[in-house]
Design a protein around this motif. Structure first.
Motif, mmCIF file in Angstrom:
data_model
loop_
_atom_site.group_PDB
_atom_site.id
_atom_site.type_symbol
_atom_site.label_atom_id
_atom_site.label_comp_id
_atom_site.label_asym_id
_atom_site.label_seq_id
_atom_site.Cartn_x
_atom_site.Cartn_y
_atom_site.Cartn_z
ATOM 1 N N GLY A 128 82.909 40.959 36.748
ATOM 2 C CA GLY A 128 83.073 39.793 35.878
ATOM 3 C C GLY A 128 81.819 38.925 35.891
ATOM 4 N N GLY A 129 81.993 37.665 35.471
ATOM 5 C CA GLY A 129 80.852 36.745 35.377
ATOM 6 C C GLY A 129 80.167 36.528 36.716
ATOM 7 N N ALA A 130 80.953 36.342 37.766
ATOM 8 C CA ALA A 130 80.353 36.069 39.078
ATOM 9 C C ALA A 130 79.584 37.299 39.563
ATOM 10 C CB ALA A 130 81.434 35.675 40.074
ATOM 11 N N ALA A 131 80.160 38.481 39.357
ATOM 12 C CA ALA A 131 79.510 39.722 39.794
ATOM 13 C C ALA A 131 78.155 39.889 39.101
ATOM 14 C CB ALA A 131 80.410 40.921 39.491
ATOM 15 N N ARG A 132 78.078 39.460 37.861
ATOM 16 C CA ARG A 132 76.829 39.558 37.099
ATOM 17 C C ARG A 132 75.726 38.699 37.741
ATOM 18 N NH1 ARG A 132 75.871 41.357 31.664
ATOM 19 N NH2 ARG A 132 74.256 40.025 30.802
ATOM 20 N N ALA A 133 76.096 37.476 38.116
ATOM 21 C CA ALA A 133 75.117 36.589 38.773
ATOM 22 C C ALA A 133 74.704 37.171 40.123
ATOM 23 C CB ALA A 133 75.720 35.193 38.947
ATOM 24 N N ILE A 134 75.652 37.778 40.829
ATOM 25 C CA ILE A 134 75.376 38.349 42.150
ATOM 26 C C ILE A 134 74.462 39.567 42.028
ATOM 27 C CG2 ILE A 134 76.480 39.558 44.091
ATOM 28 C CD1 ILE A 134 78.890 37.575 43.608
ATOM 29 N N ALA A 135 74.740 40.428 41.045
ATOM 30 C CA ALA A 135 73.886 41.605 40.829
ATOM 31 C C ALA A 135 72.453 41.147 40.525
ATOM 32 C CB ALA A 135 74.440 42.453 39.681
ATOM 33 N N ALA A 136 72.326 40.103 39.698
ATOM 34 C CA ALA A 136 70.989 39.580 39.363
ATOM 35 C C ALA A 136 70.302 39.046 40.626
ATOM 36 C CB ALA A 136 71.106 38.483 38.311
ATOM 37 N N GLY A 137 71.086 38.437 41.504
ATOM 38 C CA GLY A 137 70.537 37.904 42.760
ATOM 39 C C GLY A 137 69.998 39.007 43.654
ATOM 40 N N PHE A 138 70.764 40.084 43.817
ATOM 41 C CA PHE A 138 70.305 41.200 44.663
ATOM 42 C C PHE A 138 69.068 41.861 44.036
ATOM 43 C CE2 PHE A 138 74.641 41.212 46.667
ATOM 44 C CZ PHE A 138 74.202 41.092 47.980
ATOM 45 N N ALA A 139 69.048 41.952 42.708
ATOM 46 C CA ALA A 139 67.872 42.535 42.043
ATOM 47 C C ALA A 139 66.650 41.667 42.304
ATOM 48 C CB ALA A 139 68.137 42.658 40.539
ATOM 49 N N LYS A 140 66.819 40.359 42.171
ATOM 50 C CA LYS A 140 65.705 39.416 42.383
ATOM 51 C C LYS A 140 65.133 39.537 43.793
ATOM 52 C CE LYS A 140 66.083 34.799 43.144
ATOM 53 N NZ LYS A 140 66.087 33.357 43.024
ATOM 54 N N GLU A 141 66.029 39.770 44.766
ATOM 55 C CA GLU A 141 65.589 39.822 46.165
ATOM 56 C C GLU A 141 65.119 41.213 46.592
ATOM 57 O OE1 GLU A 141 65.292 37.110 48.159
ATOM 58 O OE2 GLU A 141 65.883 35.948 46.391
ATOM 59 N N GLY A 142 65.081 42.160 45.651
ATOM 60 C CA GLY A 142 64.508 43.471 45.948
ATOM 61 C C GLY A 142 65.410 44.403 46.738
ATOM 62 N N ALA A 143 66.729 44.270 46.566
ATOM 63 C CA ALA A 143 67.632 45.239 47.212
ATOM 64 C C ALA A 143 67.301 46.637 46.691
ATOM 65 C CB ALA A 143 69.082 44.878 46.908
ATOM 66 N N HIS A 144 67.649 47.678 47.468
ATOM 67 C CA HIS A 144 67.291 49.049 47.083
ATOM 68 C C HIS A 144 68.206 49.570 45.990
ATOM 69 C CE1 HIS A 144 67.989 53.472 47.831
ATOM 70 N NE2 HIS A 144 66.755 53.440 47.380
ATOM 71 N N LYS A 145 69.532 49.435 46.234
ATOM 72 C CA LYS A 145 70.479 50.023 45.288
ATOM 73 C C LYS A 145 71.780 49.218 45.278
ATOM 74 C CE LYS A 145 72.792 54.367 44.256
ATOM 75 N NZ LYS A 145 73.073 55.710 44.700
ATOM 76 N N ILE A 146 72.396 49.129 44.111
ATOM 77 C CA ILE A 146 73.680 48.418 44.015
ATOM 78 C C ILE A 146 74.721 49.363 43.407
ATOM 79 C CG2 ILE A 146 73.135 47.314 41.776
ATOM 80 C CD1 ILE A 146 74.563 44.797 42.957
ATOM 81 N N THR A 147 75.861 49.464 44.089
ATOM 82 C CA THR A 147 76.963 50.296 43.608
ATOM 83 C C THR A 147 78.089 49.361 43.189
ATOM 84 O OG1 THR A 147 76.332 52.093 45.069
ATOM 85 C CG2 THR A 147 78.608 52.106 44.277
ATOM 86 N N ILE A 148 78.533 49.520 41.939
ATOM 87 C CA ILE A 148 79.576 48.629 41.416
ATOM 88 C C ILE A 148 80.916 49.362 41.427
ATOM 89 C CG2 ILE A 148 80.265 47.179 39.452
ATOM 90 C CD1 ILE A 148 77.376 46.555 40.170
ATOM 91 N N ALA A 149 81.940 48.728 41.984
ATOM 92 C CA ALA A 149 83.299 49.269 41.930
ATOM 93 C C ALA A 149 84.182 48.263 41.215
ATOM 94 C CB ALA A 149 83.824 49.530 43.339
ATOM 95 N N ASN A 150 84.743 48.680 40.095
ATOM 96 C CA ASN A 150 85.577 47.750 39.322
ATOM 97 C C ASN A 150 86.832 48.464 38.827
ATOM 98 O OD1 ASN A 150 85.851 45.087 38.156
ATOM 99 N ND2 ASN A 150 85.648 46.074 36.168
ATOM 100 N N ARG A 151 87.917 47.690 38.736
ATOM 101 C CA ARG A 151 89.191 48.261 38.258
ATOM 102 C C ARG A 151 89.000 48.899 36.883
ATOM 103 N NH1 ARG A 151 93.909 44.019 37.210
ATOM 104 N NH2 ARG A 151 92.276 43.235 35.842
#
Ligand SMILES: NC(=O)c1ccc[n+]([C@@H]2O[C@H](COP(=O)([O-])OP(=O)(O)OC[C@H]3O[C@@H](n4cnc5c(N)ncnc54)[C@H](OP(=O)(O)O)[C@@H]3O)[C@@H](O)[C@H]2O)c1
Length: 273
Positions: A128-151
């Motif tokens: 949702g909206g919050a997850a979008r901001a969080i994904a952008a945050g991890f991208a900004k901080e240079g995380a290696h990989k993000i796996t999304i699990a959603n209903r």
């Protein structure tokens, strides 16, 4: 003249933002007040107009208006452009300027603990909206990989695509598989609304271990089942109220250009639980 601030959304009765900001005004002796103002879905345009009329100094935006608010703003911060949503607005002589403090507010408690994000893997529950901001945050901080699990799988795929567009490796999985593999990720974040009504954790916590940083952005109740079960597995836990405080402090600093009195804000928030 007393400056007025607000949080707009629906439902809004149980918002803790007025407590947090009014505690900050008291602590710093500021002549300001902060109210909760209910604007139902479909009435945002009229609601904003009435806020302009009373010369509101600034306001926060919450469910369900964070995305629609983009249409009624005169100027957008870079964060808003990236995330596509607004949670903080300043009124500068009638010009409404949009900001988004959810992303940096989310990152703040991680940084406070000196936990590194760069090159780490993330399991993000929700799209949702919050997850979008969080994904952008991890991208900004240079995380290696993000796996999304959603209903809803489609939405999970969309968010994975969005993350990839920000330069972070990403993929999508089911909530079942996420539970089985959770132990392999440095960060396991719940950004679904599961837990708000005291539901059981959105994923199995069997695989969680002491190497995981488990972050639940639900702040009411403070101890969700996801947090409680993860604590039993000795994970490092981060509470949703910490993000709430993080985004509130950043909004305060945008509006008032002074350092937010974190301890006074935290104290009133924890008293509210
Ligand atoms: N701590 C903070 O400062 C802070 C800030 C923002 C938000 N939040 C909290 O974060 C939560 C999400 O906010 P949001 O703005 O992202 O809401 P949203 O846009 O409505 O997204 C809700 C998410 O929860 C999922 N979900 C809902 N019910 C579910 C269920 N029964 N089983 C599995 N997944 C379910 C949805 O999946 P589908 O796509 O399948 O519907 C979606 O991914 C809210 O509880 C909010 O209070 C906290």
């Amino acid at each position: 003249m007393t400056k007025t601030f607000a949080v707009i959304g629906d439902p809004i009765d149980h918002s803790l933002s007025p407590n947090i900001h009014n505690a900050a005004f008291n602590a710093l002796g500021m002549d300001c007040t902060y109210i909760a103002y209910r604007i139902p879905k479909g009435e945002l345009k009229e609601g904003i107009e009435s806020l302009r009329q009373i010369k509101i100094s600034g306001f926060n935006v919450t469910i369900p208006h964070k995305i629609e608010m983009m249409r009624y703003i005169d100027e957008l911060s870079e964060e808003c452009k990236t995330i596509g949503a607004i949670n903080t607005v300043t009124n500068e002589n009638g010009r409404l300027i949009g900001h988004n403090t959810d992303m940096d507010g989310f990152l703040e408690p991680i940084k406070k603990r000196n936990i590194a994000i760069k090159n780490e893997d993330v399991l993000l529950l929700g799209a949702g909206g919050a997850a979008r901001a969080i994904a952008a945050g991890f991208a900004k901080e240079g995380a290696h990989k993000i796996t999304i699990a959603n209903r809803t799988k489609e939405k999970g795929k969309e968010l994975a695509k969005f993350a990839a567009s920000l330069g972070i490796e990403s993929n999508e999985t089911s909530l079942d598989e996420a539970g089985q593999n959770a132990g392999k990720y440095k960060f396991v974040v719940n950004a679904t609304s599961v837990g708000l009504k005291n539901e059981l954790s959105p994923i199995s916590t069997n695989a969680i271990n002491s190497q995981n940083v488990v972050y639940d952005i639900i702040y009411m109740p403070m101890n969700t089942d996801f947090i409680a079960q993860s604590k039993k597995k000795s994970a490092i836990v981060i509470y949703g109220y910490e993000m709430l405080l993080g985004q509130a402090c950043l909004a305060f600093e945008i509006w008032h250009k002074v350092k937010a009195p974190y301890d006074a804000m935290r104290k009133v928030l924890l008293g509210g639980f």
